[in-house]
Design an enzyme around this catalytic site. Structure first.
Site: not given
Length: 236
Positions: A9-11, A26, A42
């Protein structure tokens, strides 16, 4: 286990204001060069006055986040009072440290923690942001904003140009969405707002009124503001 087979997972970005904090993330999770998920969430409330966002191995991060939420609830029920914001950050640092063995095998997760400090002594200092390293090191961000994940460099560069002290919550939320746009422009692991599928960043706030998630309609409007502004730029 091959760490590349676990979705990552990002960001995540966080911005402090005189009213509290804004955190946005995101929706993309990647697995190597593949998109594992387009709509992962997230950013979540840790408790009524704080937020947690995760970057790294998605499964480990979600489990850590849920355990953190339960521990904060348990403490409040046993003690009859919430942990201080510093206490919450220290507890999260300990949990990250306990995951060090898995992190050394490639299953690392690095959260971003922010919240409204009910014990703040200085007006305008109620919004606080904490970052961590892989070994559980705890660092408070005093610059007013922070970002984690593979797109963090681009998100921070965006915020560095636009952030100013005294921002309101609405302005900070708009900046957070714009920073995620900039990250998605240059980082393939960061997903930009998907107008066709109606998938937009998760944007949450923590203020004296508690934590609140902005609606998809609100984040869509912010995304449209960014798109409209960029359409006016030379070479767009």
């Amino acid at each position: 286990m091959n760490a590349d087979l676990a979705p990552h997972a990002t960001t995540i970005v966080a911005i402090s204001t005189n009213e509290g904090v804004v955190m946005a993330g995101d929706r993309r999770a990647t697995m190597g060069n593949l998109i594992a998920s387009r709509d992962i969430e997230k950013v979540h409330p840790a408790d009524p006055y704080s937020l947690i966002g995760i970057a790294g191995t998605a499964g480990v991060g979600i489990e850590l986040m849920r355990l953190f939420q339960v521990e904060l609830q348990h403490y409040e029920k046993i003690e009859g009072a919430m942990l201080s914001l510093d206490g919450k950050a220290n507890r999260l640092a300990t949990m990250i440290r306990q995951n060090l063995g898995a992190a050394m095998q490639g299953l690392a997760v690095i959260p971003l923690f922010a919240g409204f400090d009910l014990d703040a002594k200085t007006p305008g200092k109620v919004g606080r942001i904490f970052s961590f390293d892989i070994a559980g090191g705890l660092y408070e961000e005093h610059g007013g904003y922070d970002a984690i994940g593979s797109g963090s460099l681009f998100a921070k560069s965006s915020l560095k140009k636009r952030y100013k002290h005294g921002l309101g919550i609405a302005e900070a939320a708009q900046l957070a969405v714009e920073a995620l746009f900039d990250a998605a422009d240059d980082d393939t692991a960061t997903g930009g707002p998907d107008v066709i599928r109606k998938i937009f960043p998760v944007v949450m706030t923590a203020t004296a009124e508690g934590t609140q998630r902005l609606t998809d309609e609100e984040t869509a409007a912010m995304a449209e503001n960014v798109i409209a502004a960029r359409a006016l730029q030379p070479g767009a």
